[in-house]
Design an enzyme around this catalytic site. Structure first.
Site, PDB file in Angstrom:
ATOM      1  N   HIS A 144       6.119  -6.847   5.560  1.00  0.00           N
ATOM      2  CA  HIS A 144       5.863  -5.690   4.693  1.00  0.00           C
ATOM      3  C   HIS A 144       5.912  -4.431   5.565  1.00  0.00           C
ATOM      4  CE1 HIS A 144       2.849  -3.714   1.647  1.00  0.00           C
ATOM      5  NE2 HIS A 144       4.096  -3.475   1.304  1.00  0.00           N
ATOM      6  N   ASP A 195       9.923  -0.656   2.828  1.00  0.00           N
ATOM      7  CA  ASP A 195       8.903  -1.578   2.322  1.00  0.00           C
ATOM      8  C   ASP A 195       8.986  -2.997   2.890  1.00  0.00           C
ATOM      9  OD1 ASP A 195       6.628  -1.725   0.441  1.00  0.00           O
ATOM     10  OD2 ASP A 195       7.835  -3.226  -0.583  1.00  0.00           O
ATOM     11  N   ARG A 222       0.190  -4.578  -9.309  1.00  0.00           N
ATOM     12  CA  ARG A 222       0.261  -6.002  -9.041  1.00  0.00           C
ATOM     13  C   ARG A 222      -1.074  -6.659  -9.393  1.00  0.00           C
ATOM     14  NH1 ARG A 222      -0.076  -6.779  -4.265  1.00  0.00           N
ATOM     15  NH2 ARG A 222      -0.071  -4.665  -3.436  1.00  0.00           N
ATOM     16  N   ARG A 282      -5.621   2.538   6.464  1.00  0.00           N
ATOM     17  CA  ARG A 282      -6.355   3.729   6.078  1.00  0.00           C
ATOM     18  C   ARG A 282      -7.773   3.568   6.581  1.00  0.00           C
ATOM     19  NH1 ARG A 282      -5.366   7.369   1.531  1.00  0.00           N
ATOM     20  NH2 ARG A 282      -3.251   6.649   1.159  1.00  0.00           N
ATOM     21  N   SER A 307      -0.228  -1.420   1.243  1.00  0.00           N
ATOM     22  CA  SER A 307       0.306  -0.680   0.105  1.00  0.00           C
ATOM     23  C   SER A 307      -0.379   0.680  -0.032  1.00  0.00           C
ATOM     24  CB  SER A 307       0.106  -1.471  -1.186  1.00  0.00           C
ATOM     25  OG  SER A 307       0.839  -2.662  -1.113  1.00  0.00           O
ATOM     26  N   TYR A 326       5.256  -4.905 -14.959  1.00  0.00           N
ATOM     27  CA  TYR A 326       5.122  -4.008 -13.809  1.00  0.00           C
ATOM     28  C   TYR A 326       6.036  -4.453 -12.652  1.00  0.00           C
ATOM     29  CZ  TYR A 326       3.409  -1.779  -9.650  1.00  0.00           C
ATOM     30  OH  TYR A 326       3.362  -1.084  -8.475  1.00  0.00           O
ATOM     31  N   ARG A 343       5.332   5.162 -10.140  1.00  0.00           N
ATOM     32  CA  ARG A 343       6.368   4.832  -9.158  1.00  0.00           C
ATOM     33  C   ARG A 343       7.715   5.438  -9.518  1.00  0.00           C
ATOM     34  NH1 ARG A 343       4.979   1.178  -4.599  1.00  0.00           N
ATOM     35  NH2 ARG A 343       2.778   0.877  -4.976  1.00  0.00           N
ATOM     36  N   LYS A 378       8.582  -8.469  -3.879  1.00  0.00           N
ATOM     37  CA  LYS A 378       7.399  -9.054  -3.238  1.00  0.00           C
ATOM     38  C   LYS A 378       7.430 -10.583  -3.316  1.00  0.00           C
ATOM     39  CE  LYS A 378       5.525  -4.987  -2.499  1.00  0.00           C
ATOM     40  NZ  LYS A 378       5.583  -4.406  -1.150  1.00  0.00           N
ATOM     41  N   CYS A 417      -0.283   3.219   1.924  1.00  0.00           N
ATOM     42  CA  CYS A 417      -0.837   3.729   3.172  1.00  0.00           C
ATOM     43  C   CYS A 417       0.214   4.421   4.037  1.00  0.00           C
ATOM     44  CB  CYS A 417      -1.512   2.619   3.951  1.00  0.00           C
ATOM     45  SG  CYS A 417      -3.025   2.045   3.164  1.00  0.00           S
ATOM     46  N   GLY A 466       6.086  -4.781  -9.363  1.00  0.00           N
ATOM     47  CA  GLY A 466       5.680  -5.761  -8.358  1.00  0.00           C
ATOM     48  C   GLY A 466       5.570  -7.175  -8.925  1.00  0.00           C
TER      49      GLY A 466
HETATM   50  P1  GTP Z   1       3.768   0.660  -1.006  1.00  0.00           P
HETATM   51  O1  GTP Z   1       5.065   1.227  -1.424  1.00  0.00           O
HETATM   52  O2  GTP Z   1       2.804   0.413  -2.133  1.00  0.00           O
HETATM   53  O3  GTP Z   1       3.867  -0.554  -0.133  1.00  0.00           O
HETATM   54  O4  GTP Z   1       2.992   1.810  -0.146  1.00  0.00           O
HETATM   55  P2  GTP Z   1       3.489   2.772   1.035  1.00  0.00           P
HETATM   56  O5  GTP Z   1       2.893   2.250   2.312  1.00  0.00           O
HETATM   57  O6  GTP Z   1       4.936   3.015   1.009  1.00  0.00           O
HETATM   58  O7  GTP Z   1       2.712   4.104   0.715  1.00  0.00           O
HETATM   59  P3  GTP Z   1       3.254   5.626   0.630  1.00  0.00           P
HETATM   60  O8  GTP Z   1       4.125   6.029   1.767  1.00  0.00           O
HETATM   61  O9  GTP Z   1       3.808   5.819  -0.719  1.00  0.00           O
HETATM   62  O10 GTP Z   1       1.868   6.400   0.810  1.00  0.00           O
HETATM   63  C1  GTP Z   1       1.052   6.674  -0.222  1.00  0.00           C
HETATM   64  C2  GTP Z   1      -0.108   7.571   0.136  1.00  0.00           C
HETATM   65  O11 GTP Z   1      -0.312   7.779   1.528  1.00  0.00           O
HETATM   66  C3  GTP Z   1       0.091   8.946  -0.468  1.00  0.00           C
HETATM   67  O12 GTP Z   1      -1.116   9.302  -1.096  1.00  0.00           O
HETATM   68  C4  GTP Z   1       0.360   9.826   0.731  1.00  0.00           C
HETATM   69  O13 GTP Z   1      -0.017  11.136   0.500  1.00  0.00           O
HETATM   70  C5  GTP Z   1      -0.478   9.171   1.796  1.00  0.00           C
HETATM   71  N1  GTP Z   1       0.022   9.458   3.146  1.00  0.00           N
HETATM   72  C6  GTP Z   1       1.195   9.066   3.680  1.00  0.00           C
HETATM   73  N2  GTP Z   1       1.330   9.518   4.952  1.00  0.00           N
HETATM   74  C7  GTP Z   1       0.184  10.199   5.216  1.00  0.00           C
HETATM   75  C8  GTP Z   1      -0.296  10.879   6.376  1.00  0.00           C
HETATM   76  O14 GTP Z   1       0.352  10.962   7.420  1.00  0.00           O
HETATM   77  N3  GTP Z   1      -1.528  11.451   6.276  1.00  0.00           N
HETATM   78  C9  GTP Z   1      -2.282  11.377   5.130  1.00  0.00           C
HETATM   79  N4  GTP Z   1      -3.475  11.967   5.123  1.00  0.00           N
HETATM   80  N5  GTP Z   1      -1.857  10.746   4.019  1.00  0.00           N
HETATM   81  C10 GTP Z   1      -0.642  10.159   4.066  1.00  0.00           C
HETATM   82 MN    MN Z   2       6.395   2.469  -0.418  1.00  0.00          MN
HETATM   83 MN    MN Z   3       4.807  -2.410  -0.548  1.00  0.00          MN
END
Ligand code: GTP
Ligand code: MN
Ligand code: MN
Length: 617
Positions: A259, A306, A91, A429, A281, A230, A398, A239, A283, A232
């Site tokens: 979100h 999401d 994005r 994070r 995002s 892309y 993705r 979004k 996280c 997003g």
């Molecule tokens: P968007 O789809 O962009 O909104 O992001 P999202 O919040 O869905 O992120 P996603 O679940 O894809 O997480 C991406 C990153 O977070 C990856 O690198 C995962 O390995 C890391 N991650 C997710 N859960 C954990 C956790 O419990 N511990 C750790 N250390 N990393 C995590």
């Molecule tokens: Mn996601």
């Molecule tokens: Mn998202």
């Protein structure tokens, strides 16, 4: 609102013809489409009816044009790989605008643009921008078609890749056109990759333009996106509409567009609880949405990963619905040991973008398996080996896949009424300071926590990785109006709930690190241990310990059976460092300053109360 009743949906054949509805509202839709076509001058216009035949033809065409690579059906049936232009991978927040009448309504966290001037700019950009290409007209519904919480829209786009993606991420087709023809309100969205083709000019695998604009007109419910393919920036239902525009509609109508992920957790006693969680995002939303508990007796069903739309119900509870129909998830880090549910969801019928290609015609990305294959083609189409300096898959690569393929999708995930919400989580994070879990003392403290969320920057948007940035409610890039007003709206929605039926709010942090840099908490499936405490807490089965920043678990109440974790690590996971939190409070004050008068007094009081508790500790 419906002015005309139409009995039958036109038969879906994928011919691209205009649906033959003859109503005033349909005439308006056609006039709008004709107007966009007159401006952008496409070679042809195709009305998408959402049929299987149409989708198949679209995908065949994309493969024929070299825009998608068909994966080996033996490993990954019905699946494709797209490689974006290396400059068009995330994005573009710097090029995203809210063109509200008043600058104040965009607020300090959005780029504002004067709507009149912006319309002129867009007219110039879109002038002839679809020459030589097909303009698709895509009617879509966010939420089940006709549902009480659902909203519909139309996207015109010159990207067939976007059409295929929208077909997975939303409910597309003639049932929606019929609703529009009947007079239902709809949102206008326009997308062009900004790469017109002159006669005889060869196309490229990923057309896009160096100049990019993603523009929202909140007063007239319109979105214009130019120059990017892309997801997003190109799947405007997601979004742009379901968050930025919907947050404005939600403000005016008294609900929330967030979100968030959405899950149903069933505890060992068989009681079901619904949890929504806002994390920035990349996280962990998709991961938590597909959680497989590591503790016995618990099960999790996926409802969304999401976006969640949440409405106060007549009974004083909140009802939550996922408006999407698919997952547009981050690939790297998705593997057997982290998110086996996602891996199983991706068995086929998936569009991958910017992952690596295996010699056998399957895909790979960092974290899918522990050991990388010996040879790969990287996301830019270059040969790759484990000795290469760069990752094989782009960090923001993705997958796009239908939610129905998720093995733990809830049976009733398409229930148009939504589910009653019990818990809201906020997280980010954070390598330090923020404990594994903290309970907010009440709704307004919970809103305070949501408003102060900060996170280390990830690859999901452009910018410096690792830098700490504020991302209130994980909505910084997605709130379509003044973020200060948004905070006030959250407080107001809370007041409309019965106090004993409002969702309980918690802050979580899976990402705290030790001095040596390693994660202190195993995360992923073991996050079920945190959920277990939260559920027992809201069920009144355990007490919590007050701290200056909120309520913490007693160590003996955490289910750590079968987990090997050092006492020292647990201490650090829950450590509340008073000086660091006083500094955090100073930083929150600085952050709040940008909102001026728009900052609700209740949040200023929360900050002062936090300082008072820290000073007294
Ligand atoms: P968007 O789809 O962009 O909104 O992001 P999202 O919040 O869905 O992120 P996603 O679940 O894809 O997480 C991406 C990153 O977070 C990856 O690198 C995962 O390995 C890391 N991650 C997710 N859960 C954990 C956790 O419990 N511990 C750790 N250390 N990393 C995590
Ligand atoms: Mn996601
Ligand atoms: Mn998202």
């Amino acid at each position: 609102t419906f002015t005309t009743r139409i009995d039958a949906v036109a038969p879906a054949r994928g011919t691209g013809d205009v649906p033959a509805y003859d109503t005033p509202a349909m005439a308006e839709l056609r006039a709008w489409v004709d107007g966009i076509a007159a401006l952008t001058q496409p070679a042809r216009v195709h009305w998408v009816d959402g049929s299987r035949a149409e989708n198949d033809a679209l995908l065949r065409g994309l493969v024929g044009e070299g825009k998608l690579i068909k994966l080996n059906p033996e490993w990954r049936p019905g699946s494709y790989l797209a490689r974006s232009h290396p400059s068009d991978v995330a994005r573009t927040e710097g090029r995203t605008f809210i063109a509200s009448e008043r600058e104040r309504d965009a607020g300090p966290t959005n780029n504002w643009a004067d709507p009149t001037a912006m319309r002129e700019t867009l007219d110039g950009l879109f002038q002839g921008s679809m020459r030589g290409r097909t303009m698709y007209v895509v009617p879509f519904s966010m939420g089940p078609v006709g549902g009480p919480l659902s909203h519909i829209g139309v996207q015109v786009t010159d990207s067939a890749y976007a059409v295929a993606s929208i077909g997975i991420m939303t409910r597309v087709g003639d049932a929606v056109t019929r609703q529009i023809a009947e007079g239902a309100p709809w949102v206008k969205t326009v997308h062009s990759v900004g790469a017109p083709l002159e006669p005889g000019q060869a196309d490229v695998p990923w057309p896009c333009n160096d100049e990019k604009y993603v523009v929202h007109f909140p007063e007239t419910l319109e979105v214009y996106s130019y120059g990017s393919g892309y997801g997003g920036n190109a799947i405007l239902a997601k979004k742009c509409f379901a968050l930025r525009i919907a947050s404005v509609i939600a403000r005016d109508e008294g609900w929330l567009a967030e979100h968030m992920l959405l899950i149903r957790v069933t505890d060992p006693k068989g009681r079901a609880h619904h949890i929504a969680a806002a994390f920035p995002s990349a996280c962990g939303k998709t991961n938590l949405a597909m959680l497989r508990p590591t503790i016995p007796g618990w099960s999790v069903e996926t409802l969304g990963d999401d976006i969640v739309w949440i409405r106060p119900g007549e009974d004083g509870r909140m009802y939550a619905m996922n408006p999407e129909a698919g997952f547009f998830g981050v690939a790297p880090g998705t593997g057997e040991s982290t998110n086996v549910t996602a891996v199983e969801t991706l068995w086929g019928n998936t569009i991958f973008t910017n992952v690596a290609l295996r010699p056998d015609g399957d895909v790979w990305w960092e974290g899918l398996t522990d050991t990388p294959p010996a040879r790969l083609t990287d996301w830019q189409g270059r040969p790759w080996t484990p000795d290469s300096d760069e990752p094989a898959a782009h960090p923001n690569s993705r997958f796009t896949v239908s939610a129905a393929q998720c093995p733990q999708i809830a049976d009733d995930w398409e229930n148009p009424e939504g589910v009653p919400l019990d818990v809201i989580l906020f997280g980010g994070r954070r390598a330090s300071n923020v404990p594994l879990v903290v309970e907010a003392t009440d709704w307004s403290h919970g809103v305070f926590i949501g408003s102060t969320i900060s996170s280390e920057r990830t690859a999901a948007a452009e910018g410096t990785l690792g830098e700490l940035r504020r991302d209130p409610f994980a909505m910084l890039p997605f709130c379509g109006y003044n973020m200060g007003d948004y905070f006030a709206h959250w407080l107001k929605v809370g007041r409309s709930l019965r106090f004993d039926r409002a969702p309980r709010i918690f802050q979580v942090n899976w990402f705290r690190r030790g001095d040596d840099g390693r994660f202190l908490w195993p995360g992923f499936g073991d996050n079920s241990r945190v959920i277990d405490w939260i559920i027992r807490r809201i069920s009144g089965e355990v007490v919590a310990v007050d701290s200056p920043i909120g309520r913490l678990p007693r160590r003996e109440d955490l289910n750590l059976d079968g987990l090997e974790i050092a006492e020292a690590d647990l201490d650090e996971l829950f450590d509340v460092d008073i000086d660091a939190w006083l500094a955090e409070a100073d930083s929150t004050e600085e952050f709040y300053a940008m909102f001026g008068d728009a900052l609700p007094a209740a949040l200023r009081s929360e900050l002062e109360a936090l300082r008072y508790r820290l000073d007294a500790a």
